[in-house]
Design an enzyme around this catalytic site. Structure first.
Site, short mmCIF file in Angstrom:
data_model
loop_
_atom_site.label_atom_id
_atom_site.label_comp_id
_atom_site.label_asym_id
_atom_site.label_seq_id
_atom_site.Cartn_x
_atom_site.Cartn_y
_atom_site.Cartn_z
N ASP A 100 61.27 -2.97 -25.60
CA ASP A 100 60.67 -4.03 -24.80
C ASP A 100 60.66 -3.62 -23.34
O ASP A 100 61.39 -2.72 -22.92
CB ASP A 100 61.47 -5.34 -24.95
CG ASP A 100 61.34 -5.92 -26.35
OD1 ASP A 100 60.38 -5.56 -27.05
OD2 ASP A 100 62.22 -6.72 -26.73
N CYS B 129 16.02 29.95 -46.52
CA CYS B 129 16.36 28.89 -47.48
C CYS B 129 16.28 29.43 -48.91
O CYS B 129 17.03 29.00 -49.78
CB CYS B 129 15.45 27.68 -47.30
SG CYS B 129 15.93 26.68 -45.88
N CYS C 126 9.28 25.33 -42.61
CA CYS C 126 9.95 25.31 -43.91
C CYS C 126 10.11 23.88 -44.40
O CYS C 126 10.51 22.99 -43.65
CB CYS C 126 11.31 25.98 -43.78
SG CYS C 126 12.33 25.79 -45.23
N CYS D 19 14.46 23.32 -44.65
CA CYS D 19 15.31 23.24 -43.46
C CYS D 19 14.56 22.71 -42.26
O CYS D 19 15.14 22.54 -41.19
CB CYS D 19 15.94 24.59 -43.16
SG CYS D 19 14.77 25.80 -42.55
N CYS E 169 11.20 28.60 -46.43
CA CYS E 169 11.40 29.81 -45.64
C CYS E 169 12.30 30.80 -46.37
O CYS E 169 13.05 30.44 -47.28
CB CYS E 169 11.98 29.47 -44.26
SG CYS E 169 13.74 29.12 -44.23
ZN ZN Z 1 14.21 26.96 -44.50
#
Ligand code: ZN
Length: 504
Positions: free
Chosen positions: A319, A24, A113, A116, A21
């Site tokens: 304690d 990307c 894509c 991604c 894509c």
């Molecule tokens: Zn992508």
């Protein structure tokens, strides 16, 4: 402008052709300018094609120059897709690529894509294997051009996602988005189709994928990242297609979680009861005491902060039968994922008052919001700190004032303390050297006196008095040549100068 450079052309074209894509592609070309990521997808893809087309158009024209006149037969034009066409943006038909046959169909939004898996296509963590494959190919291609590429040069999908969504959130909510905000929204994506993509790594790097309990799968993000760092590039290329093929489906949002960074609250507490443990005392699932210091402090805090959970810590502990007097013992509470996060000094003071009114067994002072780092100071150098105690002591033999006076003159008394019998079930057996800095006595009667001690932190006071069957040497019994026992113990001060005192 896309902020792509001439050198990016070959890579961008290659990725586009393979089904990557546009966003990307920007990532792999290392575009750090945020605005292009946020362009509507159709505008982005048009600009990208335009950027690539000009160049190829040029080449085509050169080729065609040798041929007869007329329009180039390898016409470049914008594909009409359901996202709309590029026509309204320039309308010139030479914008987009449509190369003959041998090239895959135009890269539009309808193709998922291959890097991604659609996350950035639909605004919206990637499959690391695919990213690695794409990265290797981009690297090779850059190598051919004499350019070097580091993995760090690629924009992380998470970053791109933020660059796209932050302006959208800002618009929709009318607020500024602060990238360093303590409020975090996490979006979890799932893509079953490519779930098995990383499995071949286990045969190549078996030591990265060791089964552990609590893990549903050995293919954790960390394990895959580690294996990808280890695997030889040649091996990877043999096993996995570069570039990866286009998936059939897009990934789905599995869940969206909102969380806020933890808030830390610190203070000092006094404990006035000899029947109150510091933390809930539960043996074999059964409660031994009604309450605890922790619960008395946390109940009002949790009611106000509405946190998911908490972690209580303190500078040492006493304690169940030991009181903590003086200015109290420093403590800190981590409130995990609080729902209310903004507080004034007055608000915190009110919580302190509520804690103090809820019980007479404890009292809290200097309650304040602190940083995570500051909490570290509380534990720092704990061993070097001093603590002051007072103890009511019983002796078997009759005593007179002059029998105990020698204790007042003892300074920096060195003790060898074997791990006390009473804590041996949870602490390793060791001999520790501890120092009693000073002692002061107060005669009570023929069998009793009060002893005030200033000691190194971590000294076991009860054992110093009764000797723990000779496991602490010397001890009050051995020093006085009698049998001694401790009837009451109070912590008078814990000398840790944190948190800072407030003017309550
Ligand atoms: Zn992508």
């Amino acid at each position: 402008m896309l902020a792509l450079k001439e050198k990016d052309k070959v890579v961008a074209q290659m990725l586009l052709t393979s089904g990557t894509c546009a966003r990307c592609i920007l990532r792999f070309c290392g575009v750090t300018l945020q605005s292009p990521y946020g362009l509507p997808y159709k505008d982005l893809i048009c600009e990208l094609r335009e950027f690539l087309a000009l160049d190829i158009d040029e080449e085509l024209r050169l080729e065609n120059d040798t041929e007869a006149d007329g329009p180039p037969n390898k016409k470049i034009r914008c594909e009409d897709t359901e996202e709309g066409s590029c026509d309204q943006r320039g309308g010139n038909a030479a914008n987009l690529l449509q190369l003959d046959g041998n090239v895959s169909p135009p890269n539009d939004h309808s193709r998922t894509c291959n890097v991604c898996l659609g996350i950035l296509q639909e605004f919206s963590d990637a499959d690391f294997v695919k990213r690695h494959a794409a990265w290797l190919l981009v690297k090779q291609e850059m190598g051919k051009q004499g350019l070097s590429l580091q993995k760090e040069d690629i924009i992380q999908i998470k970053e791109a996602y933020k660059w796209i969504t932050h302006p959208m959130f800002a618009d929709a909510l009318g607020v500024q988005v602060d990238p360093k905000s303590e409020f975090e929204v996490s979006v979890v994506y799932a893509h079953p189709e490519t779930d098995g993509d990383c499995h071949f790594l286990a045969t190549k790097c078996p030591d990265c994928f060791k089964a552990t309990k609590n893990k549903l799968s050995v293919f954790t993000r960390m394990a895959v990242v580690k294996a990808l760092e280890k695997i030889k590039e040649e091996d990877f290329l043999k096993q996995f297609p570069c570039l990866p093929s286009s998936p059939e489906t897009r990934c789905d949002v599995l869940e969206i979680q909102c969380s806020h960074a933890a808030i830390f609250v610190a203070g000092r507490y006094n404990k006035y009861s000899r029947n109150l443990p510091q933390t809930p005392w539960i043996i074999d699932g059964e409660r031994k005491m009604d309450s605890s210091v922790e619960e008395l402090i946390l109940e009002p805090l949790m009611a106000v902060f509405k946190a998911d959970s908490f972690n209580f810590s303190s500078s040492g502990r006493e304690d169940v039968d030991v009181r903590t007097l003086g200015k109290g013992r420093p403590f800190a509470v981590e409130l995990v994922n609080p729902r209310k996060v903004k507080f004034t000094t007055k608000d915190i003071k009110e919580i302190q008052q509520e804690i103090n009114h809820s019980s007479d067994k404890i009292k809290v002072r200097d309650l304040q919001v602190v940083t995570r780092d500051a909490v570290g100071h509380m534990k720092e150098g704990e061993e070097e700190k001093t603590k002051c105690y007072s103890a009511l002591i019983w002796t078997e033999k009759f005593i007179q004032r002059e029998d105990i006076a020698f204790l007042d003159d003892m300074k920096e008394l060195k003790l060898d303390q074997k791990t006390p019998l009473r804590v041996l079930h949870r602490r390793p057996l060791a001999v520790r050297v501890r120092i009693i800095h000073t002692m002061r006595t107060e005669y009570v009667d023929e069998h009793h006196f009060r002893l005030y001690l200033k000691t190194q932190a971590g000294t076991y006071i009860k054992e110093f008095v009764h000797g723990d069957f000779g496991r602490t040497q010397p001890n009050i019994g051995s020093l006085m040549k009698t049998t001694a026992d401790i009837l009451q113990l109070d912590v008078e001060s814990v000398d840790v100068d944190w948190p800072p005192p407030l003017n309550d």
